[in-house]
Design a protein around this motif. Structure first.
Motif, PDB file in Angstrom:
ATOM      1  N   GLU A 162      36.824 -58.731  73.208  1.00 42.94           N
ATOM      2  CA  GLU A 162      35.817 -57.893  72.562  1.00 42.94           C
ATOM      3  C   GLU A 162      36.034 -57.951  71.055  1.00 42.94           C
ATOM      4  OE1 GLU A 162      35.891 -54.002  74.365  1.00 42.94           O
ATOM      5  OE2 GLU A 162      35.988 -54.878  76.367  1.00 42.94           O
ATOM      6  N   ASP A 163      34.987 -57.702  70.301  1.00 44.08           N
ATOM      7  CA  ASP A 163      35.044 -57.807  68.846  1.00 44.08           C
ATOM      8  C   ASP A 163      36.183 -56.997  68.245  1.00 44.08           C
ATOM      9  OD1 ASP A 163      32.848 -59.468  68.966  1.00 44.08           O
ATOM     10  OD2 ASP A 163      31.435 -57.989  68.171  1.00 44.08           O
ATOM     11  N   ASP A 164      36.367 -55.777  68.725  1.00 44.76           N
ATOM     12  CA  ASP A 164      37.394 -54.923  68.128  1.00 44.76           C
ATOM     13  C   ASP A 164      38.812 -55.426  68.403  1.00 44.76           C
ATOM     14  OD1 ASP A 164      37.114 -54.109  70.848  1.00 44.76           O
ATOM     15  OD2 ASP A 164      37.941 -52.141  70.375  1.00 44.76           O
ATOM     16  N   TRP A 165      38.990 -56.319  69.363  1.00 48.67           N
ATOM     17  CA  TRP A 165      40.293 -56.911  69.590  1.00 48.67           C
ATOM     18  C   TRP A 165      40.716 -57.746  68.387  1.00 48.67           C
ATOM     19  CZ3 TRP A 165      40.731 -59.265  75.179  1.00 48.67           C
ATOM     20  CH2 TRP A 165      40.467 -58.275  76.130  1.00 48.67           C
ATOM     21  N   ILE A 166      39.766 -58.403  67.759  1.00 55.83           N
ATOM     22  CA  ILE A 166      40.048 -59.318  66.661  1.00 55.83           C
ATOM     23  C   ILE A 166      40.315 -58.551  65.371  1.00 55.83           C
ATOM     24  CG2 ILE A 166      39.148 -61.287  65.342  1.00 55.83           C
ATOM     25  CD1 ILE A 166      39.681 -61.714  68.463  1.00 55.83           C
ATOM     26  N   THR A 167      39.584 -57.477  65.152  1.00 50.39           N
ATOM     27  CA  THR A 167      39.706 -56.726  63.908  1.00 50.39           C
ATOM     28  C   THR A 167      40.805 -55.658  63.941  1.00 50.39           C
ATOM     29  OG1 THR A 167      37.922 -55.235  64.614  1.00 50.39           O
ATOM     30  CG2 THR A 167      37.296 -57.146  63.264  1.00 50.39           C
ATOM     31  N   ASP A 168      41.421 -55.453  65.080  1.00 54.45           N
ATOM     32  CA  ASP A 168      42.555 -54.540  65.219  1.00 54.45           C
ATOM     33  C   ASP A 168      43.663 -54.975  64.246  1.00 54.45           C
ATOM     34  OD1 ASP A 168      44.226 -52.666  67.223  1.00 54.45           O
ATOM     35  OD2 ASP A 168      45.394 -54.469  66.815  1.00 54.45           O
ATOM     36  N   GLU A 169      44.331 -54.010  63.637  1.00 55.00           N
ATOM     37  CA  GLU A 169      45.340 -54.317  62.614  1.00 55.00           C
ATOM     38  C   GLU A 169      46.472 -55.204  63.147  1.00 55.00           C
ATOM     39  OE1 GLU A 169      47.125 -54.896  59.156  1.00 55.00           O
ATOM     40  OE2 GLU A 169      45.135 -54.014  59.402  1.00 55.00           O
ATOM     41  N   LEU A 170      46.991 -54.912  64.333  1.00 52.22           N
ATOM     42  CA  LEU A 170      48.065 -55.742  64.877  1.00 52.22           C
ATOM     43  C   LEU A 170      47.556 -57.149  65.158  1.00 52.22           C
ATOM     44  CD1 LEU A 170      50.990 -56.076  65.795  1.00 52.22           C
ATOM     45  CD2 LEU A 170      50.296 -55.235  68.043  1.00 52.22           C
ATOM     46  N   SER A 171      46.357 -57.282  65.695  1.00 48.77           N
ATOM     47  CA  SER A 171      45.783 -58.605  65.953  1.00 48.77           C
ATOM     48  C   SER A 171      45.645 -59.390  64.660  1.00 48.77           C
ATOM     49  CB  SER A 171      44.417 -58.483  66.630  1.00 48.77           C
ATOM     50  OG  SER A 171      44.543 -57.912  67.910  1.00 48.77           O
ATOM     51  N   ARG A 172      45.167 -58.746  63.607  1.00 52.03           N
ATOM     52  CA  ARG A 172      45.030 -59.410  62.297  1.00 52.03           C
ATOM     53  C   ARG A 172      46.377 -59.941  61.815  1.00 52.03           C
ATOM     54  NH1 ARG A 172      40.636 -58.238  58.806  1.00 52.03           N
ATOM     55  NH2 ARG A 172      39.092 -56.878  59.732  1.00 52.03           N
TER      56      ARG A 172
ATOM     57  N   LYS B 148      45.976 -66.024  71.244  1.00 56.22           N
ATOM     58  CA  LYS B 148      45.088 -65.442  72.260  1.00 56.22           C
ATOM     59  C   LYS B 148      45.914 -64.683  73.301  1.00 56.22           C
ATOM     60  CE  LYS B 148      41.566 -69.044  72.020  1.00 56.22           C
ATOM     61  NZ  LYS B 148      41.017 -70.205  72.745  1.00 56.22           N
ATOM     62  N   THR B 149      47.021 -65.265  73.701  1.00 58.62           N
ATOM     63  CA  THR B 149      47.881 -64.616  74.700  1.00 58.62           C
ATOM     64  C   THR B 149      48.489 -63.335  74.134  1.00 58.62           C
ATOM     65  OG1 THR B 149      48.340 -66.769  75.704  1.00 58.62           O
ATOM     66  CG2 THR B 149      49.836 -64.959  76.262  1.00 58.62           C
ATOM     67  N   LEU B 150      48.942 -63.373  72.891  1.00 55.24           N
ATOM     68  CA  LEU B 150      49.481 -62.161  72.263  1.00 55.24           C
ATOM     69  C   LEU B 150      48.441 -61.050  72.213  1.00 55.24           C
ATOM     70  CD1 LEU B 150      51.494 -63.607  69.241  1.00 55.24           C
ATOM     71  CD2 LEU B 150      52.432 -62.513  71.298  1.00 55.24           C
ATOM     72  N   ILE B 151      47.218 -61.395  71.842  1.00 55.39           N
ATOM     73  CA  ILE B 151      46.158 -60.387  71.764  1.00 55.39           C
ATOM     74  C   ILE B 151      45.883 -59.802  73.149  1.00 55.39           C
ATOM     75  CG2 ILE B 151      43.703 -60.002  71.257  1.00 55.39           C
ATOM     76  CD1 ILE B 151      44.053 -62.088  68.955  1.00 55.39           C
ATOM     77  N   LEU B 152      45.872 -60.646  74.173  1.00 54.91           N
ATOM     78  CA  LEU B 152      45.669 -60.153  75.538  1.00 54.91           C
ATOM     79  C   LEU B 152      46.790 -59.200  75.946  1.00 54.91           C
ATOM     80  CD1 LEU B 152      44.461 -63.403  77.318  1.00 54.91           C
ATOM     81  CD2 LEU B 152      43.123 -61.296  77.031  1.00 54.91           C
TER      82      LEU B 152
ATOM     83  N   MET C 244      47.911 -55.846  82.716  1.00 60.01           N
ATOM     84  CA  MET C 244      47.992 -57.162  83.352  1.00 60.01           C
ATOM     85  C   MET C 244      49.224 -57.889  82.843  1.00 60.01           C
ATOM     86  SD  MET C 244      44.046 -58.368  83.573  1.00 60.01           S
ATOM     87  CE  MET C 244      44.392 -59.424  84.957  1.00 60.01           C
ATOM     88  N   ILE C 245      49.668 -58.846  83.638  1.00 62.86           N
ATOM     89  CA  ILE C 245      50.814 -59.673  83.256  1.00 62.86           C
ATOM     90  C   ILE C 245      50.285 -61.056  82.913  1.00 62.86           C
ATOM     91  CG2 ILE C 245      53.014 -60.669  83.989  1.00 62.86           C
ATOM     92  CD1 ILE C 245      53.263 -58.296  85.954  1.00 62.86           C
ATOM     93  N   PHE C 246      50.621 -61.523  81.709  1.00 68.09           N
ATOM     94  CA  PHE C 246      50.131 -62.808  81.240  1.00 68.09           C
ATOM     95  C   PHE C 246      51.261 -63.825  81.161  1.00 68.09           C
ATOM     96  CE2 PHE C 246      47.006 -59.775  79.797  1.00 68.09           C
ATOM     97  CZ  PHE C 246      45.823 -60.416  80.130  1.00 68.09           C
ATOM     98  N   TYR C 247      50.880 -65.069  81.389  1.00 68.61           N
ATOM     99  CA  TYR C 247      51.771 -66.216  81.317  1.00 68.61           C
ATOM    100  C   TYR C 247      52.062 -66.485  79.844  1.00 68.61           C
ATOM    101  CZ  TYR C 247      53.097 -71.175  81.802  1.00 68.61           C
ATOM    102  OH  TYR C 247      53.733 -72.389  81.755  1.00 68.61           O
ATOM    103  N   ALA C 248      53.198 -66.009  79.364  1.00 70.99           N
ATOM    104  CA  ALA C 248      53.532 -66.125  77.947  1.00 70.99           C
ATOM    105  C   ALA C 248      54.177 -67.453  77.593  1.00 70.99           C
ATOM    106  CB  ALA C 248      54.412 -64.960  77.520  1.00 70.99           C
TER     107      ALA C 248
ATOM    108  N   LYS D 184      58.716 -63.029  68.148  1.00 67.33           N
ATOM    109  CA  LYS D 184      58.940 -61.786  67.388  1.00 67.33           C
ATOM    110  C   LYS D 184      57.847 -60.764  67.648  1.00 67.33           C
ATOM    111  CE  LYS D 184      56.783 -62.677  62.894  1.00 67.33           C
ATOM    112  NZ  LYS D 184      57.050 -62.841  61.462  1.00 67.33           N
ATOM    113  N   TRP D 185      56.623 -61.222  67.948  1.00 62.50           N
ATOM    114  CA  TRP D 185      55.515 -60.308  68.229  1.00 62.50           C
ATOM    115  C   TRP D 185      55.660 -59.684  69.603  1.00 62.50           C
ATOM    116  CZ3 TRP D 185      53.237 -58.519  64.232  1.00 62.50           C
ATOM    117  CH2 TRP D 185      53.162 -59.298  63.076  1.00 62.50           C
TER     118      TRP D 185
END
Length: 146
Positions: free
Chosen positions: A25-35, A70-74, A81-85, A94-95
């Motif tokens: 979603e759009d707000d995922w990208i503009t979130d401070e941590l995502s930035r 993309k995986t970090l943002i997810l 959910m559990i993602f394949y990191a 570090k993130w």
């Protein structure tokens, strides 16, 4: 705390790039941590929810971000959910640790990720052990992932 499940595990999203493409979603990208993660990992600057300035590719959309970011943002935005990191490079480690400082984060790895020379708290779910350094992590993870 960062929780790691090594090896095959049922219920893991093994193709995070496809999941991201179809759910972000759009707000995922503009979130401070995502930035901050996009800037650090991809060396790219978020201009808006639809435009990211890459020093290599020029103006891109969120779909052209690296698989690691993309995986970090997810992991950040879909905490249930559990993602394949293993889709992430060591530059994402570090993130993962940073997110684990503020809430429980569970990921799946099928390789030995380098979490650096510092002190950290990682719970290895396979063995129910908490480790604090790579010296402690490597022998345990190495037995599981080979």
């Amino acid at each position: 705390m960062l929780n790691i499940i090594y090896g095959d595990y049922e219920g893991v999203v093994t193709r995070p790039e496809i999941y991201f493409k179809n759910t972000y979603e759009d707000d995922w990208i503009t979130d401070e941590l995502s930035r901050r993660m996009i800037q650090d990992v991809d060396r790219s600057t978020v201009i808006s929810a639809h435009v990211i300035e890459s020093p290599v590719l020029g103006a891109i959309t969120p779909r052209e971000l690296s698989g690691g970011v993309k995986t970090l943002i997810l992991i950040h935005k879909v905490p249930d959910m559990i993602f394949y990191a293993s889709a992430c490079g060591d530059n994402c480690a570090k993130w993962l640790l940073e997110m684990g400082k503020y809430r429980d984060v569970t990921i799946n790895l099928r390789h030995l990720m380098d979490f650096g020379d510092g002190y950290f708290d990682i719970h290895i779910q396979n063995t129910d052990q908490v480790v604090h350094t790579m010296k402690e992590l490597v022998p345990i993870a190495g037995l599981i992932v080979g």
